[in-house]
Design a protein around this motif. Structure first.
Motif, PDB file in Angstrom:
ATOM      1  N   ILE A   5      21.260  53.178  11.994  1.00 24.44           N
ATOM      2  CA  ILE A   5      22.048  54.111  11.186  1.00 24.44           C
ATOM      3  C   ILE A   5      22.992  53.346  10.275  1.00 24.44           C
ATOM      4  O   ILE A   5      23.116  53.637   9.085  1.00 24.44           O
ATOM      5  CB  ILE A   5      22.858  55.070  12.088  1.00 24.44           C
ATOM      6  CG1 ILE A   5      21.918  55.882  12.979  1.00 24.44           C
ATOM      7  CG2 ILE A   5      23.694  56.013  11.227  1.00 24.44           C
ATOM      8  CD1 ILE A   5      22.657  56.833  13.906  1.00 24.44           C
ATOM      9  N   ALA A   6      23.658  52.347  10.839  1.00 26.36           N
ATOM     10  CA  ALA A   6      24.604  51.566  10.041  1.00 26.36           C
ATOM     11  C   ALA A   6      23.887  50.866   8.899  1.00 26.36           C
ATOM     12  O   ALA A   6      24.372  50.847   7.758  1.00 26.36           O
ATOM     13  CB  ALA A   6      25.310  50.542  10.931  1.00 26.36           C
ATOM     14  N   VAL A   8      20.919  51.635   7.472  1.00 25.25           N
ATOM     15  CA  VAL A   8      20.436  52.597   6.481  1.00 25.25           C
ATOM     16  C   VAL A   8      21.605  53.161   5.676  1.00 25.25           C
ATOM     17  O   VAL A   8      21.533  53.305   4.455  1.00 25.25           O
ATOM     18  CB  VAL A   8      19.661  53.743   7.162  1.00 25.25           C
ATOM     19  CG1 VAL A   8      19.333  54.840   6.169  1.00 25.25           C
ATOM     20  CG2 VAL A   8      18.391  53.210   7.796  1.00 25.25           C
ATOM     21  N   GLY A   9      22.698  53.449   6.367  1.00 28.19           N
ATOM     22  CA  GLY A   9      23.867  53.984   5.694  1.00 28.19           C
ATOM     23  C   GLY A   9      24.422  53.012   4.673  1.00 28.19           C
ATOM     24  O   GLY A   9      24.766  53.391   3.551  1.00 28.19           O
ATOM     25  N   HIS A  10      24.461  51.749   5.069  1.00 29.83           N
ATOM     26  CA  HIS A  10      24.944  50.731   4.148  1.00 29.83           C
ATOM     27  C   HIS A  10      24.044  50.643   2.927  1.00 29.83           C
ATOM     28  O   HIS A  10      24.513  50.571   1.782  1.00 29.83           O
ATOM     29  CB  HIS A  10      25.005  49.380   4.865  1.00 29.83           C
ATOM     30  CG  HIS A  10      25.545  48.273   4.032  1.00 29.83           C
ATOM     31  ND1 HIS A  10      24.740  47.297   3.498  1.00 29.83           N
ATOM     32  CD2 HIS A  10      26.802  47.993   3.618  1.00 29.83           C
ATOM     33  CE1 HIS A  10      25.489  46.451   2.790  1.00 29.83           C
ATOM     34  NE2 HIS A  10      26.734  46.850   2.854  1.00 29.83           N
ATOM     35  N   ALA A  11      22.749  50.658   3.170  1.00 28.47           N
ATOM     36  CA  ALA A  11      21.797  50.565   2.065  1.00 28.47           C
ATOM     37  C   ALA A  11      21.932  51.770   1.141  1.00 28.47           C
ATOM     38  O   ALA A  11      21.827  51.656  -0.088  1.00 28.47           O
ATOM     39  CB  ALA A  11      20.372  50.462   2.604  1.00 28.47           C
ATOM     40  N   VAL A 143      34.752  55.192   4.188  1.00 27.75           N
ATOM     41  CA  VAL A 143      33.635  54.312   3.892  1.00 27.75           C
ATOM     42  C   VAL A 143      33.928  53.431   2.691  1.00 27.75           C
ATOM     43  O   VAL A 143      33.633  52.247   2.673  1.00 27.75           O
ATOM     44  CB  VAL A 143      32.356  55.128   3.639  1.00 27.75           C
ATOM     45  CG1 VAL A 143      31.204  54.210   3.321  1.00 27.75           C
ATOM     46  CG2 VAL A 143      32.062  56.008   4.808  1.00 27.75           C
TER      47      VAL A 143
ATOM     48  N   ALA B   6      25.979  57.078   5.435  1.00 28.80           N
ATOM     49  CA  ALA B   6      26.840  55.911   5.302  1.00 28.80           C
ATOM     50  C   ALA B   6      28.071  56.050   6.183  1.00 28.80           C
ATOM     51  O   ALA B   6      28.486  55.100   6.856  1.00 28.80           O
ATOM     52  CB  ALA B   6      27.245  55.722   3.835  1.00 28.80           C
ATOM     53  N   GLY B   9      27.069  55.833   9.825  1.00 28.75           N
ATOM     54  CA  GLY B   9      26.678  54.457  10.107  1.00 28.75           C
ATOM     55  C   GLY B   9      27.881  53.549  10.216  1.00 28.75           C
ATOM     56  O   GLY B   9      27.950  52.702  11.117  1.00 28.75           O
ATOM     57  N   HIS B  10      28.815  53.726   9.310  1.00 25.72           N
ATOM     58  CA  HIS B  10      30.030  52.915   9.350  1.00 25.72           C
ATOM     59  C   HIS B  10      30.787  53.168  10.645  1.00 25.72           C
ATOM     60  O   HIS B  10      31.247  52.217  11.302  1.00 25.72           O
ATOM     61  CB  HIS B  10      30.909  53.249   8.148  1.00 25.72           C
ATOM     62  CG  HIS B  10      32.150  52.425   8.060  1.00 25.72           C
ATOM     63  ND1 HIS B  10      33.389  52.923   8.357  1.00 25.72           N
ATOM     64  CD2 HIS B  10      32.336  51.134   7.724  1.00 25.72           C
ATOM     65  CE1 HIS B  10      34.294  51.969   8.208  1.00 25.72           C
ATOM     66  NE2 HIS B  10      33.686  50.871   7.816  1.00 25.72           N
ATOM     67  N   ALA B  13      29.115  51.480  13.482  1.00 28.78           N
ATOM     68  CA  ALA B  13      29.352  50.036  13.451  1.00 28.78           C
ATOM     69  C   ALA B  13      30.743  49.719  13.983  1.00 28.78           C
ATOM     70  O   ALA B  13      30.929  48.778  14.751  1.00 28.78           O
ATOM     71  CB  ALA B  13      29.190  49.504  12.017  1.00 28.78           C
ATOM     72  N   HIS B 129      15.012  54.724   5.336  1.00 32.94           N
ATOM     73  CA  HIS B 129      15.104  53.274   5.248  1.00 32.94           C
ATOM     74  C   HIS B 129      14.061  52.730   4.268  1.00 32.94           C
ATOM     75  O   HIS B 129      14.356  51.863   3.439  1.00 32.94           O
ATOM     76  CB  HIS B 129      14.894  52.655   6.629  1.00 32.94           C
ATOM     77  CG  HIS B 129      14.919  51.161   6.633  1.00 32.94           C
ATOM     78  ND1 HIS B 129      16.061  50.437   6.366  1.00 32.94           N
ATOM     79  CD2 HIS B 129      13.945  50.244   6.834  1.00 32.94           C
ATOM     80  CE1 HIS B 129      15.782  49.150   6.420  1.00 32.94           C
ATOM     81  NE2 HIS B 129      14.510  49.008   6.700  1.00 32.94           N
ATOM     82  N   VAL B 132      15.265  53.500   0.645  1.00 29.47           N
ATOM     83  CA  VAL B 132      16.346  52.671   0.123  1.00 29.47           C
ATOM     84  C   VAL B 132      15.924  51.214   0.028  1.00 29.47           C
ATOM     85  O   VAL B 132      16.380  50.489  -0.854  1.00 29.47           O
ATOM     86  CB  VAL B 132      17.633  52.799   0.974  1.00 29.47           C
ATOM     87  CG1 VAL B 132      18.239  54.179   0.825  1.00 29.47           C
ATOM     88  CG2 VAL B 132      17.367  52.474   2.411  1.00 29.47           C
ATOM     89  N   THR B 139      17.423  43.119  -3.158  1.00 22.70           N
ATOM     90  CA  THR B 139      18.836  43.055  -2.786  1.00 22.70           C
ATOM     91  C   THR B 139      19.022  42.899  -1.290  1.00 22.70           C
ATOM     92  O   THR B 139      18.369  43.575  -0.499  1.00 22.70           O
ATOM     93  CB  THR B 139      19.569  44.339  -3.239  1.00 22.70           C
ATOM     94  OG1 THR B 139      19.316  44.574  -4.609  1.00 22.70           O
ATOM     95  CG2 THR B 139      21.046  44.207  -3.012  1.00 22.70           C
ATOM     96  N   THR B 141      20.613  43.401   2.184  1.00 21.29           N
ATOM     97  CA  THR B 141      21.298  44.550   2.765  1.00 21.29           C
ATOM     98  C   THR B 141      21.726  44.239   4.194  1.00 21.29           C
ATOM     99  O   THR B 141      21.497  45.026   5.097  1.00 21.29           O
ATOM    100  CB  THR B 141      20.393  45.800   2.759  1.00 21.29           C
ATOM    101  OG1 THR B 141      19.045  45.410   2.897  1.00 21.29           O
ATOM    102  CG2 THR B 141      20.594  46.595   1.511  1.00 21.29           C
ATOM    103  N   ARG B 142      22.335  43.061   4.370  1.00 21.82           N
ATOM    104  CA  ARG B 142      22.864  42.762   5.677  1.00 21.82           C
ATOM    105  C   ARG B 142      24.091  43.623   5.935  1.00 21.82           C
ATOM    106  O   ARG B 142      24.854  43.931   5.018  1.00 21.82           O
ATOM    107  CB  ARG B 142      23.234  41.284   5.766  1.00 21.82           C
ATOM    108  CG  ARG B 142      22.976  40.677   7.118  1.00 21.82           C
ATOM    109  CD  ARG B 142      23.273  39.182   7.102  1.00 21.82           C
ATOM    110  NE  ARG B 142      23.017  38.586   5.810  1.00 21.82           N
ATOM    111  CZ  ARG B 142      23.954  38.355   4.905  1.00 21.82           C
ATOM    112  NH1 ARG B 142      25.195  38.690   5.149  1.00 21.82           N
ATOM    113  NH2 ARG B 142      23.644  37.798   3.772  1.00 21.82           N
ATOM    114  N   VAL B 143      24.274  44.035   7.169  1.00 18.76           N
ATOM    115  CA  VAL B 143      25.388  44.928   7.474  1.00 18.76           C
ATOM    116  C   VAL B 143      26.618  44.136   7.885  1.00 18.76           C
ATOM    117  O   VAL B 143      27.735  44.426   7.486  1.00 18.76           O
ATOM    118  CB  VAL B 143      25.017  45.910   8.602  1.00 18.76           C
ATOM    119  CG1 VAL B 143      26.187  46.817   8.901  1.00 18.76           C
ATOM    120  CG2 VAL B 143      23.800  46.695   8.211  1.00 18.76           C
TER     121      VAL B 143
END
Lengths: 144, 144
Positions: A5-6, A8-11, A143, B6, B9-10, B13, B129, B132, B139, B141-143
DNA sequence: TATTGTTATACTCTATAACTATA
DNA sequence: TATAGTTATAGAGTATAACAATA
């Protein structure tokens, strides 16, 4: 799962950010414009509180929006310390465009999902949201 | 919807980050430990590449893990520039504990969801996923 | 010359603390 | 004294560039 989730959310956030780039704005500015959508002029203090950010941080965001001619600051007639902020006509137009941009980004993000899928996803995320909100307690979870 | 994902997800995290706090570690360190899980010693270059971070950033993360006695650096017998990194016994134990912590956090996050719900959520997030990822192109997309 | 681990530098982002002008 | 907007300061986090040792 939490990681997924984190991730995908970030992306998704990055995707929206990139969709805004051609307009020279950041999601933060979008949030500020949305905060002014109502139309009533408000002080920067009020707006900052509504957005949940320090007033000092709002200054720079407004500076850019004013420079772009989307927002105007006007002196309060009753308190000379206060600056009332509100959307200008061009700002309202821009906000409409940005909302459209957000809608396009949204459609790309949810491509391939049926209406039922989206409703289900919303429901499931709602449950998770309630869980993490309960977990976080009073922790801020902005966010942008 | 993108915003909801997002946001959730945040929050997820942050929840995991907080779950790790009592252990004095950050999700980044968890990722490093997981990268060493296999057991084979690897150079810092290899590990950094596998994690998708600059080698210079790995240094500090490893410093802490070594200081905690979870990881050891040993000189390569074949190349004196290289330091081989690997989990030490205590590190393996710690990793198991952290995986358990992650599992608990996971259960809290997904509380109230049936097995079918979780499977469906996973499927739907998989679609998003893919969308995106396609969008982002190359790009990163590391969290963490 | 090139590469490894490391350190130094520079840059971004942010919150908090001053500062000024008003109240 | 207290509050509005603003600016200055300081801290975290990070990528890139420089560095010394070795290949």
């Amino acid at each position: 799962m939490g990681f997924v989730i984190a991730s995908v959310g970030h992306a998704a956030a990055v995707a929206f950010e990139e969709a805004l780039t051609p307009h020279g704005l950041h999601p933060r500015h979008f949030a500020v414009l949305k905060g002014l959508r109502g139309g009533e002029a408000q002080s920067q203090q009020q707006l900052a509180a509504a957005l949940g950010i320090p007033a000092s941080r709002l200054v720079g965001l407004l500076d850019l929006l004013v420079e772009r001619g989307l927002v105007e600051r006007q002196d309060s007639p009753t308190d000379r310390r206060v600056k009332l902020v509100r959307l200008v006509e061009a700002g309202r137009t821009a906000l409409d465009e940005l909302i459209a941009v957000a809608g396009q980004s949204e459609r790309r993000v949810t491509a391939g999902l049926t209406a039922e899928d989206k409703a289900e996803l919303r429901r499931l995320l709602g449950v998770v949201h309630a869980n993490v909100a309960a977990e976080a307690g009073g922790t801020r979870t902005r966010v942008w």
